[in-house]
Write a protein that holds these residues in place. Sequence first.
Motif, PDB file in Angstrom:
ATOM      1  N   VAL A  91       0.843  -1.199   0.000  1.00  0.00           N
ATOM      2  CA  VAL A  91       0.000   0.000   0.000  1.00  0.00           C
ATOM      3  C   VAL A  91       0.877   1.246   0.000  1.00  0.00           C
ATOM      4  N   ASP A  92       1.876   1.259   0.869  1.00  0.00           N
ATOM      5  CA  ASP A  92       2.779   2.419   0.937  1.00  0.00           C
ATOM      6  C   ASP A  92       3.524   2.614  -0.376  1.00  0.00           C
ATOM      7  N   ASP A 101      -1.970  10.663  -1.784  1.00  0.00           N
ATOM      8  CA  ASP A 101      -2.107  10.593  -0.331  1.00  0.00           C
ATOM      9  C   ASP A 101      -2.977   9.416   0.096  1.00  0.00           C
ATOM     10  N   TYR A 102      -3.837   8.968  -0.808  1.00  0.00           N
ATOM     11  CA  TYR A 102      -4.710   7.830  -0.511  1.00  0.00           C
ATOM     12  C   TYR A 102      -5.221   7.250  -1.827  1.00  0.00           C
ATOM     13  N   TYR A 103      -5.681   6.004  -1.768  1.00  0.00           N
ATOM     14  CA  TYR A 103      -6.418   5.394  -2.870  1.00  0.00           C
ATOM     15  C   TYR A 103      -7.883   5.325  -2.472  1.00  0.00           C
ATOM     16  N   ASP A 104      -8.749   5.484  -3.441  1.00  0.00           N
ATOM     17  CA  ASP A 104     -10.180   5.367  -3.158  1.00  0.00           C
ATOM     18  C   ASP A 104     -10.574   3.926  -2.877  1.00  0.00           C
ATOM     19  N   LEU A 105      -9.937   3.015  -3.590  1.00  0.00           N
ATOM     20  CA  LEU A 105     -10.293   1.598  -3.440  1.00  0.00           C
ATOM     21  C   LEU A 105      -9.046   0.745  -3.648  1.00  0.00           C
ATOM     22  N   PHE A 106      -8.803  -0.161  -2.712  1.00  0.00           N
ATOM     23  CA  PHE A 106      -7.701  -1.107  -2.832  1.00  0.00           C
ATOM     24  C   PHE A 106      -8.310  -2.502  -2.804  1.00  0.00           C
ATOM     25  N   LEU A 107      -7.991  -3.306  -3.798  1.00  0.00           N
ATOM     26  CA  LEU A 107      -8.538  -4.661  -3.914  1.00  0.00           C
ATOM     27  C   LEU A 107      -7.442  -5.705  -3.718  1.00  0.00           C
ATOM     28  N   LEU A 108      -7.815  -6.870  -3.172  1.00  0.00           N
ATOM     29  CA  LEU A 108      -6.957  -8.035  -3.286  1.00  0.00           C
ATOM     30  C   LEU A 108      -7.146  -8.557  -4.706  1.00  0.00           C
ATOM     31  N   HIS A 109      -6.064  -8.651  -5.464  1.00  0.00           N
ATOM     32  CA  HIS A 109      -6.194  -8.912  -6.899  1.00  0.00           C
ATOM     33  C   HIS A 109      -6.780 -10.293  -7.192  1.00  0.00           C
ATOM     34  N   SER A 110      -6.479 -11.269  -6.333  1.00  0.00           N
ATOM     35  CA  SER A 110      -7.050 -12.604  -6.523  1.00  0.00           C
ATOM     36  C   SER A 110      -6.910 -13.375  -5.223  1.00  0.00           C
ATOM     37  N   PRO A 111      -7.613 -14.510  -5.120  1.00  0.00           N
ATOM     38  CA  PRO A 111      -7.474 -15.366  -3.939  1.00  0.00           C
ATOM     39  C   PRO A 111      -6.348 -16.386  -4.079  1.00  0.00           C
ATOM     40  N   ASN A 112      -5.592 -16.309  -5.144  1.00  0.00           N
ATOM     41  CA  ASN A 112      -4.657 -17.365  -5.524  1.00  0.00           C
ATOM     42  C   ASN A 112      -3.636 -17.806  -4.472  1.00  0.00           C
ATOM     43  N   ARG A 118      -4.211 -14.855   2.009  1.00  0.00           N
ATOM     44  CA  ARG A 118      -5.210 -13.873   1.581  1.00  0.00           C
ATOM     45  C   ARG A 118      -5.968 -13.302   2.781  1.00  0.00           C
ATOM     46  N   LEU A 119      -6.178 -14.103   3.836  1.00  0.00           N
ATOM     47  CA  LEU A 119      -6.825 -13.569   5.028  1.00  0.00           C
ATOM     48  C   LEU A 119      -5.916 -12.563   5.735  1.00  0.00           C
ATOM     49  N   GLU A 120      -4.626 -12.840   5.741  1.00  0.00           N
ATOM     50  CA  GLU A 120      -3.685 -11.893   6.333  1.00  0.00           C
ATOM     51  C   GLU A 120      -3.597 -10.615   5.485  1.00  0.00           C
ATOM     52  N   ALA A 121      -3.665 -10.778   4.173  1.00  0.00           N
ATOM     53  CA  ALA A 121      -3.671  -9.608   3.286  1.00  0.00           C
ATOM     54  C   ALA A 121      -4.910  -8.759   3.544  1.00  0.00           C
ATOM     55  N   TRP A 122      -6.036  -9.417   3.750  1.00  0.00           N
ATOM     56  CA  TRP A 122      -7.275  -8.683   4.024  1.00  0.00           C
ATOM     57  C   TRP A 122      -7.154  -7.902   5.336  1.00  0.00           C
ATOM     58  N   ARG A 123      -6.533  -8.524   6.350  1.00  0.00           N
ATOM     59  CA  ARG A 123      -6.295  -7.818   7.616  1.00  0.00           C
ATOM     60  C   ARG A 123      -5.411  -6.598   7.379  1.00  0.00           C
ATOM     61  N   GLY A 124      -4.456  -6.728   6.476  1.00  0.00           N
ATOM     62  CA  GLY A 124      -3.602  -5.593   6.144  1.00  0.00           C
ATOM     63  C   GLY A 124      -4.382  -4.460   5.509  1.00  0.00           C
ATOM     64  N   LYS A 130      -7.979   1.871   8.142  1.00  0.00           N
ATOM     65  CA  LYS A 130      -8.044   2.562   9.430  1.00  0.00           C
ATOM     66  C   LYS A 130      -7.024   3.698   9.497  1.00  0.00           C
ATOM     67  N   ALA A 131      -5.901   3.516   8.816  1.00  0.00           N
ATOM     68  CA  ALA A 131      -4.838   4.527   8.808  1.00  0.00           C
ATOM     69  C   ALA A 131      -5.117   5.655   7.822  1.00  0.00           C
ATOM     70  N   GLY A 132      -6.199   5.553   7.049  1.00  0.00           N
ATOM     71  CA  GLY A 132      -6.557   6.602   6.102  1.00  0.00           C
ATOM     72  C   GLY A 132      -5.816   6.532   4.779  1.00  0.00           C
ATOM     73  N   LYS A 133      -5.055   5.467   4.566  1.00  0.00           N
ATOM     74  CA  LYS A 133      -4.310   5.341   3.315  1.00  0.00           C
ATOM     75  C   LYS A 133      -5.197   4.821   2.185  1.00  0.00           C
TER      76      LYS A 133
END
Length: 275
Positions: A91-92, A101-112, A118-124, A130-133
Amino acid sequence: MSLNLASTIKLSDGRAIPQLGLGVYLSKGKEGEVAMQHAFKNGYRHLDGAQWYRNEAEMGRAFHASGLKREDVWITTKVTNHGYEKTLRSVDESLAVAKLDYYDLFLLHSPNPGRELRLEAWRGLIDAQKAGKVKSIGVSNYGVHHIQELLEKYPNNLPVVNQIEYSPFFQRNEIVRECLKHDIKIQSYSPLGKGAFVDLPELKQIADVHKKTPSQLLIRYVLQKGHIVIPKSVTPSRIEENADVYDFELSGQEIAKLDALETGSGVTWDPTKAP
Protein backbone atom coordinates in the motif's frame (compact mmCIF):
# COMPACT_ATOMS: atom_id res chain seq x y z
CA MET A 1 -20.20 12.60 -26.05
CA SER A 2 -22.02 13.14 -22.80
CA LEU A 3 -21.08 11.14 -19.73
CA ASN A 4 -23.62 11.08 -16.94
CA LEU A 5 -21.34 11.91 -14.04
CA ALA A 6 -24.28 11.62 -11.66
CA SER A 7 -24.31 7.88 -12.27
CA THR A 8 -22.76 6.42 -9.13
CA ILE A 9 -23.27 3.31 -7.04
CA LYS A 10 -23.46 3.62 -3.27
CA LEU A 11 -21.17 1.17 -1.52
CA SER A 12 -21.82 -0.49 1.82
CA ASP A 13 -19.33 1.86 3.50
CA GLY A 14 -21.42 4.84 2.38
CA ARG A 15 -19.11 6.05 -0.38
CA ALA A 16 -20.29 6.56 -3.97
CA ILE A 17 -18.23 5.08 -6.81
CA PRO A 18 -18.67 6.25 -10.43
CA GLN A 19 -20.51 3.40 -12.10
CA LEU A 20 -18.45 3.63 -15.28
CA GLY A 21 -14.67 3.82 -15.22
CA LEU A 22 -11.63 3.28 -17.40
CA GLY A 23 -9.81 -0.01 -17.02
CA VAL A 24 -6.09 0.55 -17.52
CA TYR A 25 -4.75 -2.99 -17.90
CA LEU A 26 -1.88 -2.82 -20.46
CA SER A 27 -2.10 0.99 -20.48
CA LYS A 28 1.55 1.82 -19.84
CA GLY A 29 4.13 4.47 -20.61
CA LYS A 30 3.32 7.62 -22.51
CA GLU A 31 0.52 5.96 -24.48
CA GLY A 32 -1.21 4.88 -21.30
CA GLU A 33 -0.78 8.23 -19.62
CA VAL A 34 -2.17 10.09 -22.64
CA ALA A 35 -5.15 7.71 -22.77
CA MET A 36 -5.92 8.35 -19.09
CA GLN A 37 -5.63 12.10 -19.59
CA HIS A 38 -7.99 11.85 -22.56
CA ALA A 39 -10.48 9.98 -20.38
CA PHE A 40 -10.37 12.73 -17.75
CA LYS A 41 -10.84 15.41 -20.41
CA ASN A 42 -13.91 13.57 -21.68
CA GLY A 43 -15.67 13.21 -18.37
CA TYR A 44 -14.32 10.04 -16.83
CA ARG A 45 -13.68 10.28 -13.09
CA HIS A 46 -12.73 6.68 -12.36
CA LEU A 47 -9.51 4.79 -13.13
CA ASP A 48 -8.99 1.12 -12.29
CA GLY A 49 -5.39 -0.05 -12.12
CA ALA A 50 -3.23 -2.59 -10.27
CA GLN A 51 0.27 -3.13 -8.95
CA TRP A 52 0.60 -6.02 -11.38
CA TYR A 53 -0.13 -3.71 -14.33
CA ARG A 54 2.92 -1.59 -13.41
CA ASN A 55 1.16 1.63 -14.35
CA GLU A 56 0.29 3.25 -11.02
CA ALA A 57 2.79 6.00 -11.83
CA GLU A 58 0.91 6.71 -15.07
CA MET A 59 -2.39 6.92 -13.17
CA GLY A 60 -0.86 9.38 -10.74
CA ARG A 61 0.68 11.55 -13.45
CA ALA A 62 -2.56 11.56 -15.46
CA PHE A 63 -4.50 12.69 -12.41
CA HIS A 64 -2.01 15.39 -11.42
CA ALA A 65 -2.02 16.74 -14.99
CA SER A 66 -5.83 16.81 -15.10
CA GLY A 67 -6.30 19.84 -12.85
CA LEU A 68 -9.12 17.97 -11.09
CA LYS A 69 -9.61 17.93 -7.35
CA ARG A 70 -8.56 14.72 -5.65
CA GLU A 71 -11.99 14.24 -4.10
CA ASP A 72 -13.60 14.38 -7.55
CA VAL A 73 -11.62 11.43 -8.93
CA TRP A 74 -11.87 7.75 -7.98
CA ILE A 75 -8.61 5.80 -8.29
CA THR A 76 -8.43 2.05 -7.67
CA THR A 77 -5.47 -0.29 -7.48
CA LYS A 78 -4.94 -3.91 -6.46
CA VAL A 79 -2.44 -5.63 -4.18
CA THR A 80 -0.40 -8.52 -5.56
CA ASN A 81 1.85 -9.43 -2.61
CA HIS A 82 -0.38 -11.19 -0.10
CA GLY A 83 0.37 -11.49 3.60
CA TYR A 84 -0.09 -8.90 6.35
CA GLU A 85 3.28 -7.10 6.30
CA LYS A 86 3.66 -7.42 2.52
CA THR A 87 0.23 -5.88 2.00
CA LEU A 88 0.99 -2.93 4.28
CA ARG A 89 4.28 -2.32 2.47
CA SER A 90 2.57 -2.67 -0.89
CA VAL A 91 0.00 0.00 0.00
CA ASP A 92 2.78 2.42 0.94
CA GLU A 93 4.71 1.60 -2.24
CA SER A 94 1.63 2.12 -4.43
CA LEU A 95 0.96 5.49 -2.83
CA ALA A 96 4.57 6.55 -3.32
CA VAL A 97 4.71 5.42 -6.96
CA ALA A 98 1.52 7.33 -7.86
CA LYS A 99 2.35 10.28 -5.59
CA LEU A 100 -1.07 10.04 -3.95
CA ASP A 101 -2.11 10.59 -0.33
CA TYR A 102 -4.71 7.83 -0.51
CA TYR A 103 -6.42 5.39 -2.87
CA ASP A 104 -10.18 5.37 -3.16
CA LEU A 105 -10.29 1.60 -3.44
CA PHE A 106 -7.70 -1.11 -2.83
CA LEU A 107 -8.54 -4.66 -3.91
CA LEU A 108 -6.96 -8.03 -3.29
CA HIS A 109 -6.19 -8.91 -6.90
CA SER A 110 -7.05 -12.60 -6.52
CA PRO A 111 -7.47 -15.37 -3.94
CA ASN A 112 -4.66 -17.36 -5.52
CA PRO A 113 -2.00 -17.38 -2.75
CA GLY A 114 -4.20 -19.53 -0.51
CA ARG A 115 -6.43 -19.05 2.53
CA GLU A 116 -3.86 -18.02 5.15
CA LEU A 117 -2.07 -15.43 3.04
CA ARG A 118 -5.21 -13.87 1.58
CA LEU A 119 -6.82 -13.57 5.03
CA GLU A 120 -3.68 -11.89 6.33
CA ALA A 121 -3.67 -9.61 3.29
CA TRP A 122 -7.28 -8.68 4.02
CA ARG A 123 -6.29 -7.82 7.62
CA GLY A 124 -3.60 -5.59 6.14
CA LEU A 125 -6.12 -3.76 3.98
CA ILE A 126 -8.40 -3.27 7.01
CA ASP A 127 -5.53 -1.63 8.88
CA ALA A 128 -4.52 0.47 5.85
CA GLN A 129 -8.10 1.71 5.72
CA LYS A 130 -8.04 2.56 9.43
CA ALA A 131 -4.84 4.53 8.81
CA GLY A 132 -6.56 6.60 6.10
CA LYS A 133 -4.31 5.34 3.31
CA VAL A 134 -7.25 3.60 1.63
CA LYS A 135 -10.84 4.84 1.66
CA SER A 136 -12.58 1.61 0.61
CA ILE A 137 -11.42 -2.01 0.40
CA GLY A 138 -12.56 -4.88 -1.75
CA VAL A 139 -11.63 -8.07 -3.57
CA SER A 140 -11.24 -9.28 -7.11
CA ASN A 141 -11.83 -12.70 -8.66
CA TYR A 142 -13.41 -14.07 -5.48
CA GLY A 143 -15.67 -17.10 -5.71
CA VAL A 144 -18.54 -17.94 -3.37
CA HIS A 145 -16.33 -19.92 -0.97
CA HIS A 146 -13.87 -17.02 -0.75
CA ILE A 147 -16.68 -14.63 0.16
CA GLN A 148 -17.94 -17.08 2.79
CA GLU A 149 -14.43 -17.27 4.19
CA LEU A 150 -14.44 -13.52 4.81
CA LEU A 151 -17.94 -13.72 6.31
CA GLU A 152 -16.64 -16.21 8.86
CA LYS A 153 -13.38 -14.42 9.69
CA TYR A 154 -14.23 -10.73 9.23
CA PRO A 155 -18.03 -10.36 9.36
CA ASN A 156 -17.74 -6.68 10.29
CA ASN A 157 -15.19 -5.84 7.58
CA LEU A 158 -16.60 -7.21 4.35
CA PRO A 159 -15.42 -6.05 0.92
CA VAL A 160 -17.46 -3.31 -0.72
CA VAL A 161 -16.92 -4.78 -4.20
CA ASN A 162 -15.91 -8.00 -5.90
CA GLN A 163 -14.37 -7.30 -9.30
CA ILE A 164 -14.92 -10.24 -11.65
CA GLU A 165 -15.18 -11.00 -15.34
CA TYR A 166 -18.83 -10.32 -16.12
CA SER A 167 -20.79 -9.94 -19.34
CA PRO A 168 -23.91 -11.42 -21.00
CA PHE A 169 -21.66 -14.30 -22.06
CA PHE A 170 -20.41 -15.06 -18.53
CA GLN A 171 -22.96 -13.92 -15.97
CA ARG A 172 -21.55 -15.60 -12.83
CA ASN A 173 -25.02 -15.89 -11.30
CA GLU A 174 -23.94 -17.83 -8.22
CA ILE A 175 -21.18 -15.36 -7.35
CA VAL A 176 -23.41 -12.37 -8.07
CA ARG A 177 -26.18 -13.70 -5.83
CA GLU A 178 -23.80 -14.37 -2.95
CA CYS A 179 -22.22 -10.93 -3.20
CA LEU A 180 -25.46 -8.99 -3.46
CA LYS A 181 -26.87 -10.92 -0.50
CA HIS A 182 -24.15 -9.28 1.59
CA ASP A 183 -24.25 -5.86 -0.11
CA ILE A 184 -20.99 -6.49 -1.97
CA LYS A 185 -21.24 -4.71 -5.32
CA ILE A 186 -20.17 -6.38 -8.55
CA GLN A 187 -17.56 -4.66 -10.69
CA SER A 188 -17.30 -5.99 -14.23
CA TYR A 189 -14.05 -6.33 -16.14
CA SER A 190 -13.88 -7.65 -19.71
CA PRO A 191 -17.52 -6.56 -20.25
CA LEU A 192 -16.97 -6.78 -24.01
CA GLY A 193 -15.73 -10.36 -23.90
CA LYS A 194 -12.46 -9.15 -25.43
CA GLY A 195 -14.36 -8.55 -28.66
CA ALA A 196 -14.99 -12.26 -29.21
CA PHE A 197 -18.73 -11.80 -29.62
CA VAL A 198 -19.17 -8.37 -31.21
CA ASP A 199 -20.14 -9.87 -34.57
CA LEU A 200 -23.03 -11.89 -33.16
CA PRO A 201 -26.20 -11.08 -35.14
CA GLU A 202 -28.18 -10.93 -31.87
CA LEU A 203 -25.99 -8.06 -30.70
CA LYS A 204 -26.03 -6.21 -33.98
CA GLN A 205 -29.81 -6.44 -34.23
CA ILE A 206 -30.36 -4.79 -30.84
CA ALA A 207 -27.52 -2.29 -31.31
CA ASP A 208 -28.94 -1.15 -34.66
CA VAL A 209 -32.31 -0.42 -33.04
CA HIS A 210 -30.61 2.06 -30.71
CA LYS A 211 -28.11 3.32 -33.32
CA LYS A 212 -25.27 2.13 -31.10
CA THR A 213 -22.33 -0.24 -31.47
CA PRO A 214 -22.30 -3.76 -30.01
CA SER A 215 -19.64 -2.58 -27.55
CA GLN A 216 -21.89 0.21 -26.29
CA LEU A 217 -24.73 -2.28 -26.02
CA LEU A 218 -22.65 -4.58 -23.81
CA ILE A 219 -21.57 -1.75 -21.51
CA ARG A 220 -25.15 -0.54 -21.22
CA TYR A 221 -26.22 -4.09 -20.30
CA VAL A 222 -23.87 -4.12 -17.30
CA LEU A 223 -24.99 -0.64 -16.20
CA GLN A 224 -28.65 -1.62 -16.31
CA LYS A 225 -27.91 -4.73 -14.29
CA GLY A 226 -26.84 -2.28 -11.57
CA HIS A 227 -23.15 -3.19 -11.64
CA ILE A 228 -19.97 -1.12 -11.97
CA VAL A 229 -18.18 -1.47 -15.31
CA ILE A 230 -14.60 -0.67 -16.36
CA PRO A 231 -14.05 -1.21 -20.11
CA LYS A 232 -10.43 -0.70 -21.10
CA SER A 233 -8.94 1.06 -24.11
CA VAL A 234 -6.03 3.33 -25.05
CA THR A 235 -7.74 4.49 -28.26
CA PRO A 236 -9.19 8.01 -27.82
CA SER A 237 -12.23 7.41 -30.03
CA ARG A 238 -13.00 4.12 -28.25
CA ILE A 239 -12.64 5.74 -24.83
CA GLU A 240 -15.25 8.29 -25.89
CA GLU A 241 -17.50 5.67 -27.50
CA ASN A 242 -17.45 3.45 -24.41
CA ALA A 243 -18.82 6.29 -22.29
CA ASP A 244 -21.54 7.34 -24.74
CA VAL A 245 -24.04 4.93 -23.26
CA TYR A 246 -26.39 7.13 -21.27
CA ASP A 247 -28.78 8.27 -23.99
CA PHE A 248 -30.59 4.96 -24.53
CA GLU A 249 -32.15 2.21 -22.46
CA LEU A 250 -32.50 -1.50 -23.12
CA SER A 251 -36.00 -2.93 -22.79
CA GLY A 252 -36.77 -5.91 -20.59
CA GLN A 253 -37.13 -8.03 -23.71
CA GLU A 254 -33.73 -6.90 -25.00
CA ILE A 255 -32.11 -7.66 -21.64
CA ALA A 256 -33.67 -11.13 -21.78
CA LYS A 257 -32.21 -11.70 -25.26
CA LEU A 258 -28.79 -10.73 -23.99
CA ASP A 259 -29.20 -12.95 -20.92
CA ALA A 260 -29.78 -15.85 -23.29
CA LEU A 261 -26.23 -15.45 -24.68
CA GLU A 262 -24.68 -17.07 -21.58
CA THR A 263 -21.85 -19.45 -22.52
CA GLY A 264 -20.83 -20.66 -19.07
CA SER A 265 -17.17 -19.72 -19.51
CA GLY A 266 -15.02 -16.61 -19.69
CA VAL A 267 -12.36 -15.15 -21.95
CA THR A 268 -9.65 -14.52 -19.35
CA TRP A 269 -8.23 -16.08 -16.17
CA ASP A 270 -10.62 -17.43 -13.55
CA PRO A 271 -9.15 -17.63 -10.03
CA THR A 272 -12.67 -17.79 -8.51
CA LYS A 273 -12.23 -21.56 -8.17
CA ALA A 274 -8.87 -21.34 -6.35
CA PRO A 275 -8.75 -23.36 -3.10
